[in-house]
Design an enzyme around this catalytic site. Structure first.
Site, mmCIF file in Angstrom:
data_model
loop_
_atom_site.group_PDB
_atom_site.id
_atom_site.type_symbol
_atom_site.label_atom_id
_atom_site.label_comp_id
_atom_site.label_asym_id
_atom_site.label_seq_id
_atom_site.Cartn_x
_atom_site.Cartn_y
_atom_site.Cartn_z
ATOM 1 N N ASP A 192 0.846 -1.177 0.000
ATOM 2 C CA ASP A 192 0.000 0.000 0.000
ATOM 3 C C ASP A 192 0.892 1.241 0.000
ATOM 4 O OD1 ASP A 192 -2.625 1.189 0.167
ATOM 5 O OD2 ASP A 192 -2.069 1.822 2.179
ATOM 6 N N ASP A 241 -4.729 25.347 11.632
ATOM 7 C CA ASP A 241 -4.844 24.048 10.959
ATOM 8 C C ASP A 241 -4.001 23.007 11.707
ATOM 9 O OD1 ASP A 241 -5.027 21.891 9.288
ATOM 10 O OD2 ASP A 241 -4.528 22.983 7.448
ATOM 11 N N PHE A 291 -11.452 24.274 7.996
ATOM 12 C CA PHE A 291 -11.727 23.620 6.712
ATOM 13 C C PHE A 291 -13.094 22.947 6.781
ATOM 14 C CE2 PHE A 291 -11.832 19.854 4.045
ATOM 15 C CZ PHE A 291 -11.392 20.349 2.825
ATOM 16 N N SER A 292 -13.816 23.022 5.662
ATOM 17 C CA SER A 292 -15.091 22.310 5.564
ATOM 18 C C SER A 292 -15.190 21.685 4.186
ATOM 19 C CB SER A 292 -16.275 23.262 5.790
ATOM 20 O OG SER A 292 -16.434 24.139 4.693
ATOM 21 N N ALA A 293 -15.920 20.591 4.113
ATOM 22 C CA ALA A 293 -16.077 19.905 2.830
ATOM 23 C C ALA A 293 -16.811 20.773 1.819
ATOM 24 C CB ALA A 293 -16.835 18.591 3.042
ATOM 25 N N GLU A 294 -17.615 21.701 2.316
ATOM 26 C CA GLU A 294 -18.391 22.568 1.422
ATOM 27 C C GLU A 294 -17.516 23.643 0.782
ATOM 28 O OE1 GLU A 294 -22.283 25.542 1.572
ATOM 29 O OE2 GLU A 294 -21.767 24.309 3.309
ATOM 30 N N MET A 297 -11.751 25.133 1.908
ATOM 31 C CA MET A 297 -10.764 26.156 2.242
ATOM 32 C C MET A 297 -10.626 26.234 3.756
ATOM 33 S SD MET A 297 -11.532 29.472 -0.170
ATOM 34 C CE MET A 297 -13.080 29.783 0.681
ATOM 35 N N ASP A 326 -4.287 -2.988 6.636
ATOM 36 C CA ASP A 326 -4.820 -2.771 7.979
ATOM 37 C C ASP A 326 -6.322 -2.510 8.020
ATOM 38 O OD1 ASP A 326 -4.846 -0.323 6.789
ATOM 39 O OD2 ASP A 326 -3.735 0.726 8.360
#
Length: 675
Positions: free
Chosen positions: A303, A340, A370-373, A376, A511
């Site tokens: 992996d 961050d 940070f947000s998935a939307e 940033m 794993d």
């Protein structure tokens, strides 16, 4: 896991005792070669008493010495096996000390009522609560909560690990200790079948089952023994025809010297020691078959994340826009990453600090997580705004502020993407300042390790969920032979099946639950101890340190096991050739003078020749025990070079050493008037 010296008193005295215990017929029959030697010892012992009562003083002394050394031969072989088993039993004993009669807090998941019961009463499917300071009562999976766990009793690693609900860090092991917080665990092991119980059973050398190669070699040794038995039996009428006195004791001694006693005595110890070497690297092999299979691996699947790369993408370079200095971009990147806490964010802060960027966070600043939307993150100070994120997100952001992204930024984003990296665009206000280059950092020295693997004739394949462009860049830098990009669980499984249909042996490390099908399908499946229960049950090896690159070491240990077995088999058979030349000419030289050309050693007499060969046959087992336990040093080389090396060192050496040893023993026993 302690690697005890085999000469330590803790191992030596129990091994000597077990050498006599192993004389029991139920144990001896498992080793046909040593069984023949034991039967021969009984016959010579009977002859010894016969000579005594018949008053044959000279024959009695000779029979006594032969009998003693034949029994020593059996005991030395038993000692080799007992020493190998003793190291495993010592490790098993240390594991037993970690197992306690723990009390478990059984919880009803519907009513949340908790009651205390002995851990031994838990069954698969029960739910238990473990809080800070408590011992986890059984193997299981975390279904609720997150906690730090001390696994040093199992892995030997003092640093605590995090175990949490969901993901690939949910499996917990009975006997480990919760250090903080509270978790609810679903029991996944039946009583007496926990991971710790399996570990204890696996490291007990006495419970080790023979591998297919070992069984095949045992059959070969049995065949050789039968052939030499028939040959020795025919010598009796031949001796009568030639008027040569050939006693039963001499015939038995000749048989023992000609059959492959050296490898017969060390074969079991070699296999046990191979599993022990795996255990010394904190890897539990579910069977000797798994260790042996590692030595025959043709394909190694690895992996990418955590194996070939360090696991997280790291900031390595800043690409500023025209008119923007690197210092300005570094300062803005530092500000945008201030809150961050991801590994990537910390790496940006580290790179900025290395470039001596300075930023003082004003009071009343607002963190922008940070947000998935938005895709940033950044910070808003009372006077400035800083953002970092994907190109599409930053483009929308600056456009909403009435600006646009310069073409140089788009160029650098494309360039970084082609290199297999992740580009993050940084802004200050509405101005795009440049791009941060995040890349998968290949582990130091991994390329040289792949060169070693390639020298073994093994093909390496990197498996990753990344796109083909990124996968190609990482594969080229790491030096793997091939890669599988955008891989899904079914893709891994299909790849392994296709290789196995071609007759190739496959090894893989993993794993996650998504790795379980492939781990189960692979000939060598190395599961991480930190992985899911599904992965641990699917693999045939478990790495207590959870180091995916250790699969490379396992392959080397497997090859060392096979090489050691082959080397000592070569040495043993070569020994038999030398002993043949020592005894046969000495026995028949008086009646067949033409045999003098084969009497290379010029031994003193037929009796001294036989006794010298029997003594050498016994003591060579003791001298080879360290080599059997430690293993022949492995160096990557082709099969033809390995065969040549084996024939020269162990084949030619196996012929020369007995000539020298038997002659030396003959001189000593002759001068001492022992015959």
């Amino acid at each position: 896991m302690n690697n005890k010296n085999f000469l330590s008193s803790e191992l030596l005295f129990p091994a000597i005792k077990n050498s006599f215990v192993k004389l029991h017929p139920k144990i001896l029959y498992k080793n046909p070669v040593m069984l023949v030697v034991a039967l021969g010892s009984i016959i010579t012992t009977i002859a010894l008493f016969s000579d005594y009562f018949l008053g044959n003083q000279k024959d009695f002394i000779f029979s006594l010495q032969i009998s003693i050394w034949l029994w020593f031969t059996v005991l030395f072989a038993n000692f080799a096996e007992a020493i190998a088993e003793g190291r495993g039993k010592a490790q098993a004993e240390s594991l037993r000390k970690t197992r306690r009669d723990t009390q478990a807090s059984l919880i009803n998941m519907q009513t949340k009522v908790i009651r205390t019961i002995p851990a031994s009463k838990l069954v698969k499917g029960d739910y238990v609560v473990a809080t800070a300071g408590e011992v986890i009562p059984a193997d299981g999976t975390v279904v609720e909560g997150m906690a730090t766990v001390d696994e040093s009793a199992i892995t030997g690693e003092s640093a605590p690990v995090i175990r949490e609900c969901g993901g690939d860090r949910s499996a917990v092991t009975g006997g480990t200790t919760v250090l903080s917080d509270k978790i609810i665990i679903m029991v996944t092991a039946e009583p007496g079948k926990s991971f710790l119980d399996k570990m204890i059973g696996l490291v007990e050398g006495a419970e080790r089952k023979k591998t297919p190669n070992e069984i095949a070699l045992n059959i070969l040794l049995c065949g050789l023994t039968i052939i030499f038995l028939l040959a020795v039996v025919t010598l009796k009428p031949f001796a009568l025809f030639q008027n040569v006195s050939l006693s039963i004791v001499a015939l038995v001694a000749l048989l023992v010297c000609l059959i492959p006693t050296t490898i017969g005595g060390l074969l079991s110890a070699i296999g046990i020691a191979g599993m022990d070497r795996v255990l010394q690297r904190n890897v539990i092999a579910m069977s000797g078959r798994a260790v042996e299979a590692a030595g025959d691996v043709d394909i190694l699947l690895l992996d990418k994340t955590g194996t070939i790369t360090v696991g997280n993408r790291m900031a390595t370079e800043f690409f500023p826009c025209p008119g923007v200095t690197v210092d300005e971009l570094a300062r803005a990147s530092l500000a945008a990453s201030w809150f961050d806490q991801t590994p990537e964010g910390r790496s940006i802060i580290k790179l900025s600090n290395e470039m001596h960027a300075h930023f003082i966070l004003p009071t009343n600043s607002i963190a922008i997580p940070f947000s998935a939307e938005t895709r940033m993150s950044g910070v808003d100070t009372p006077t400035e705004t800083f953002r970092k994120g994907a190109l599409e997100s930053i483009t929308s952001w600056v456009q909403s502020l009435g600006s646009k992204v310069p073409p140089e930024v788009i160029y650098n984003v494309t360039k970084i993407s082609k290199l297999g990296g992740t580009p993050l665009v940084v802004t200050k206000g509405s101005q795009a300042l440049g791009v941060i280059y995040l890349k998968d950092v290949v582990k130091p020295g991994i390329s040289s390790r792949f060169e070693r693997i390639r020298a073994m004739g093994i093909r390496t394949i990197m498996i990753t969920g990344d796109n083909k462009l990124t996968a190609a860049a990482i594969a080229a830098e790491a030096g793997v032979d091939d890669y599988l990009a955008e891989a899904k669980p079914e893709d891994k499984l299909a790849l392994i099946k296709s290789f196995k249909q071609e007759g190739l042996m496959v090894a893989m490390s993993g794993d996650g639950t998504n790795d379980a099908p492939a781990l189960a399908q692979a000939d060598v499946g190395l599961a991480m101890n930190t992985g899911t229960q599904a992965a641990r049950e699917a693999g045939n090896m478990i790495d207590l340190d959870s180091d995916p690159t250790k699969v490379i070491e396992i392959v080397e240990i497997g090859k060392q096991l096979l090489i050691t077995r082959g080397a000592l088999t070569t040495f043993s058979i070569a020994n038999d050739v030398a002993k043949y030349f020592a005894i046969i000419p000495a026995l028949f030289l008086t009646s067949i003078p033409s045999l003098g050309v084969f009497n290379i050693m010029h031994l003193a007499s037929p009796n001294s020749a036989i006794l010298s060969a029997v003594i050498f046959n016994a003591i060579i087992i003791i001298f080879l025990i360290p080599l059997a336990l430690k293993g022949v040093k492995y160096r990557p080389r082709s099969a033809s070079n390995l065969l040549r090396y084996n024939l020269i060192v162990f084949g030619l050496g196996g012929v020369i050493l007995p000539f020298l040893g038997i002659k030396l023993i003959d001189v000593i026993i002759t001068n001492l008037n022992l015959v």
